[in-house]
Design a protein around this motif. Sequence first.
Motif, PDB file in Angstrom:
ATOM      1  N   PHE B  69       0.859  -1.038   0.073  1.00 53.28           N
ATOM      2  CA  PHE B  69      -0.107  -0.704   0.171  1.00 53.28           C
ATOM      3  C   PHE B  69       1.074   1.317   0.164  1.00 53.28           C
ATOM      4  O   PHE B  69       0.354   2.047  -0.386  1.00 53.28           O
ATOM      5  N   HIS B  72       2.573   1.505  -4.154  1.00 54.21           N
ATOM      6  CA  HIS B  72       1.950   2.241  -4.821  1.00 54.21           C
ATOM      7  C   HIS B  72       0.640   3.144  -4.726  1.00 54.21           C
ATOM      8  O   HIS B  72       0.506   3.780  -5.503  1.00 54.21           O
ATOM      9  N   GLY B  73       0.784   2.992  -3.244  1.00 56.23           N
ATOM     10  CA  GLY B  73      -0.272   4.168  -2.495  1.00 56.23           C
ATOM     11  C   GLY B  73       0.330   5.954  -3.271  1.00 56.23           C
ATOM     12  O   GLY B  73      -0.547   6.474  -3.478  1.00 56.23           O
ATOM     13  N   LEU B  74       1.663   5.847  -2.441  1.00 56.80           N
ATOM     14  CA  LEU B  74       2.626   7.086  -2.795  1.00 56.80           C
ATOM     15  C   LEU B  74       3.124   6.788  -4.538  1.00 56.80           C
ATOM     16  O   LEU B  74       3.280   8.447  -5.140  1.00 56.80           O
ATOM     17  N   VAL B  91      -0.277  10.229  -4.418  1.00 58.56           N
ATOM     18  CA  VAL B  91      -1.344  10.161  -4.334  1.00 58.56           C
ATOM     19  C   VAL B  91      -2.557   9.817  -5.436  1.00 58.56           C
ATOM     20  O   VAL B  91      -3.730  10.101  -5.637  1.00 58.56           O
ATOM     21  N   THR B  92      -2.350   7.809  -6.358  1.00 56.35           N
ATOM     22  CA  THR B  92      -3.377   8.155  -6.951  1.00 56.35           C
ATOM     23  C   THR B  92      -4.567   6.854  -6.990  1.00 56.35           C
ATOM     24  O   THR B  92      -4.080   5.985  -6.102  1.00 56.35           O
ATOM     25  N   ALA B  93      -5.495   7.410  -6.939  1.00 57.52           N
ATOM     26  CA  ALA B  93      -6.704   5.978  -6.831  1.00 57.52           C
ATOM     27  C   ALA B  93      -6.202   4.766  -7.489  1.00 57.52           C
ATOM     28  O   ALA B  93      -7.029   3.850  -7.428  1.00 57.52           O
ATOM     29  N   GLY B  95      -3.195   3.163  -8.463  1.00 54.33           N
ATOM     30  CA  GLY B  95      -2.521   2.905  -7.275  1.00 54.33           C
ATOM     31  C   GLY B  95      -2.559   2.555  -6.089  1.00 54.33           C
ATOM     32  O   GLY B  95      -2.533   1.535  -5.949  1.00 54.33           O
ATOM     33  N   LEU B  96      -3.729   3.310  -5.108  1.00 63.04           N
ATOM     34  CA  LEU B  96      -4.555   2.348  -4.714  1.00 63.04           C
ATOM     35  C   LEU B  96      -5.805   1.353  -4.847  1.00 63.04           C
ATOM     36  O   LEU B  96      -5.403   0.377  -4.215  1.00 63.04           O
ATOM     37  N   GLN B  97      -5.920   1.328  -5.798  1.00 62.75           N
ATOM     38  CA  GLN B  97      -6.825   0.373  -6.531  1.00 62.75           C
ATOM     39  C   GLN B  97      -6.201  -0.666  -7.001  1.00 62.75           C
ATOM     40  O   GLN B  97      -6.020  -2.147  -6.341  1.00 62.75           O
ATOM     41  N   ALA B  99      -3.152  -1.628  -5.442  1.00 59.53           N
ATOM     42  CA  ALA B  99      -2.673  -1.918  -4.099  1.00 59.53           C
ATOM     43  C   ALA B  99      -3.207  -2.685  -3.872  1.00 59.53           C
ATOM     44  O   ALA B  99      -3.302  -3.930  -3.037  1.00 59.53           O
ATOM     45  N   ALA B 100      -4.985  -2.712  -3.821  1.00 63.83           N
ATOM     46  CA  ALA B 100      -5.696  -3.160  -3.387  1.00 63.83           C
ATOM     47  C   ALA B 100      -5.882  -4.706  -4.131  1.00 63.83           C
ATOM     48  O   ALA B 100      -6.095  -6.335  -3.508  1.00 63.83           O
TER      49      ALA B 100
END
Lengths: 270, 251
Positions: B69, B72-74, B91-93, B95-97, B99-100
């Motif tokens: 997280f 890829h979140g950062l 922080v990108t959407a 990237g968070l997706q 990572a999830a």
Amino acid sequence: MSSPLTLPATKAARPRTALVAVGAALIAATYLYLVLVQPAEIAEGIGGTSSLITLFGFLGGGALLVAGILPSLSTSSLVLMPLGIALNIAIGQTAGSLGLQIYLDAIGTVLVAVLAGPAAGAATGALSNAIWGLFNPLALPFAAGAALIGLLAGTAARYGMFRRVYLAPVAGLVVGAFGGLVAAPVAAFMFGAAGTVGTNALVAAFRAVGDSLLVAATKQGLTSDTIDKLVVFTLVALLAYALPRRSRAQFPFLRRYRVLAGRTGSAIGR
Amino acid sequence: MPRRRVFNPLTELLAAALLVVLVLVVNTWQFSLAVLVAAVVPGVLFSGKPRQIALAIAVTAGPLLVSSFLLHGLFFPEGTTVLAEWGPARVTAEGLQFAALTGLRLAVFTGVLLTAALTVSIPELVSTLTHRGWNRRLVFVVGSAVGLLPHVAERSRQITRAQQARGLVVGGSVPSRVRGLLMVSVPLVTGLLIDAAERTQLLEARGFSSPGPRTSYLPDTDTAGQRTARWLMAAGVLGFACAWYAVGAGR
């Protein structure tokens, strides 16, 4: 020294070259496919198919290699393998939990490769990650890379890279570069390049510069693996020279190719 | 309380491996989550040692999830929907997706395999492999490596203590750490090699390298039904994967 007491000495069976060749080809094909075809896909963030191909290609190739190599090994090499595997896992687990940038999980593989030759080294590497997978499934897909490390370490030992202690780190550097290249697609496509805290900082740094995930993982692999193998090869060279002559004398590979400088137990072995 | 074993270890390991393959084939976060909730959680709870397994999973997958997280979140240069930005970190959407998705897949991967592996009895697995006629060299290496592991850990602990009694100080500068590592690993490896030499002679004396059938002292817990079930499971997953990809290609 290890002549059987119940049976006439039988020659070790020849390695099943076909199986080894198919295994190696499968690993090479998987690697080429991942590197050449997939970088476009990972940008979209989905990598289920490539994970599957990574898992099957590298694990299946590793299994074929082991199946081809095992029948040809002598009992003394075979008994050495569990020792190398246990060392790998025990030390690798410790290094991983300390959050180091290096893994140190190949000490046993390189030791077996130096004492018993490239074939035993390759089999130790592959089996080591397969067995480690029982305790830490994340090690499982790296089996092919570990086999390559064992193979290259044994080859380096055969051609005299351990005859001088200062040559061993050089060999480690070169082997580590190959190992890093092979491990990078596994890290990228299976785990999104997430590793320990230490290796992660490196990937994050390369990503911040704007590299794609595979490129960042490859750069991280090249950095971590070369340093890691440099340390491991140096340690193994120091270990091998510190062994008592009686222990060294039981390995024909050491004698035949004069792997270590000095008398290497030739007086006893004859 | 140890769990009463229902299936043969080989059946359980294969089932776990096939479940992982299914998760990779379907590759949606919904399916990964469903497997996690419907298979891994009950599996851990009914394993007979839920705390130990939960701890193992947390220790293995936890750091990886957190770092996934963070990473890829950062840092996700491909991301376009920027949610926040500090210097080089964005922080990108997307990237968070990402990572999830990878995070869930990882959690299932470790959860399924660790639950299966930690409940398997290794002696039973080794005896099954012998009964099924697997390569006995492979069976020896696997069984012996697993048996050696606690021995190696115990021995290195003893050697560390002995060297500390002689004045070894753990920690400090890098050269002193390296010396400490060598002071422990040289006796450890030497001792293990001498053991291995003895074992070689013992094995040879008992005809380890002779051809011919082997007898296992442990009874065969495998049944014909389970053998059939294993083939059926593997065929089923293979068929499903083919169908899934065929449908996916058709769309």
